[in-house]
Design an enzyme around this catalytic site. Structure first.
Site, PDB file in Angstrom:
ATOM      1  N   ASP A   1       0.847  -1.182   0.000  1.00 17.73           N
ATOM      2  CA  ASP A   1       0.000   0.000   0.000  1.00 17.73           C
ATOM      3  C   ASP A   1       0.884   1.233   0.000  1.00 17.73           C
ATOM      4  OD1 ASP A   1      -2.460  -1.337   0.041  1.00 17.73           O
ATOM      5  OD2 ASP A   1      -2.495  -1.437   2.217  1.00 17.73           O
TER       6      ASP A   1
ATOM      7  N   ASP B   1      -7.137  -1.334  -4.600  1.00 20.95           N
ATOM      8  CA  ASP B   1      -8.231  -1.103  -3.656  1.00 20.95           C
ATOM      9  C   ASP B   1      -9.276  -0.156  -4.232  1.00 20.95           C
ATOM     10  OD1 ASP B   1      -6.871  -2.711  -1.825  1.00 20.95           O
ATOM     11  OD2 ASP B   1      -5.941  -1.000  -0.813  1.00 20.95           O
TER      12      ASP B   1
END
Length: 159
Positions: A119, A138
Site C-alpha cells: 500500500d 483497492d
C-alpha cells in the site's frame, strides 16, 4: 462480448495496479524512504505492508491467514465472473466485474510475491489526518463492487 469486456477491464486494472506499485514502491524507493509528500495533505505516498484486508482488518500476519485471504480472493473473483456471465449483464456491470477482479488479482499477486499487500496512497483533507494507506487495486475493487450493486439491473418482480 461480455467476457471480453470483463477480461480487458480486469487486465488493464491489474496492469495499472502492478505498474503503480513498481513505480512508487521500488523505482521511487518508497520502501526505503517510507514517505513522499506529493500534494500534501491531499495526496501523499506512505509505505505500508498490509497482511489483513482493507484498513488492516483481520491483520493476523500468519502464513495461514495469508493463504486463506489468497483463497478467498480467488473464490470471490471466480464467483463474480460466473455470476456476471450467467446473468446476461449490461456493459456497465461487465466493466464493474472486470474492475473488481483485476484489483483483487493485483492484491493476490502481492500476497504471493511479498506475503502482504503493498500500500502506498494516503489522502487527508480539511484538517482530518487519515492514518490509512491503500493502493490502486483497492480503488478499483471498491469501484467495481459499487458498480455491481448499482448496475445489477435485476428486474423487480411485481408483488
Amino acid at each position: 462480448m461480455g467476457a471480453r469486456l470483463m477480461f480487458w477491464a480486469g487486465f488493464w486494472v491489474f496492469l495499472a495496479d502492478q505498474a503503480s506499485k513498481y513505480l512508487v514502491v521500488h523505482w521511487m524507493e518508497l520502501s526505503r524512504i517510507r514517505s513522499i509528500d506529493v500534494l500534501p495533505p491531499l495526496l501523499n505516498f506512505r509505505y505500508g505492508e498490509n497482511t489483513g484486508i482493507n484498513f488492516g482488518l483481520f491483520d493476523g500476519g500468519s502464513d495461514t491467514a495469508r493463504w486463506l485471504l489468497i483463497g478467498f480472493s480467488l473464490v470471490v473473483c471466480l464467483a463474480v465472473a460466473v455470476w456476471v456471465q450467467r446473468s446476461h449483464p449490461r456493459r456497465l456491470m461487465q466493466l464493474s466485474a472486470g474492475l473488481l477482479i483485476g484489483g483483487a488479482l493485483g492484491n493476490v499477486v502481492d500476497r504471493l510475491l511479498y506475503g502482504y499487500v503493498l500500500d502506498f496512497l494516503n489522502m487527508s483533507c480539511c484538517g482530518i489526518e487519515n492514518p490509512f494507506v491503500f493502493n490502486v487495486a483497492d480503488i478499483f475493487v471498491f469501484a467495481g463492487a459499487a458498480g455491481l450493486v448499482l448496475f445489477e439491473g435485476r428486474s423487480k418482480k411485481p408483488a
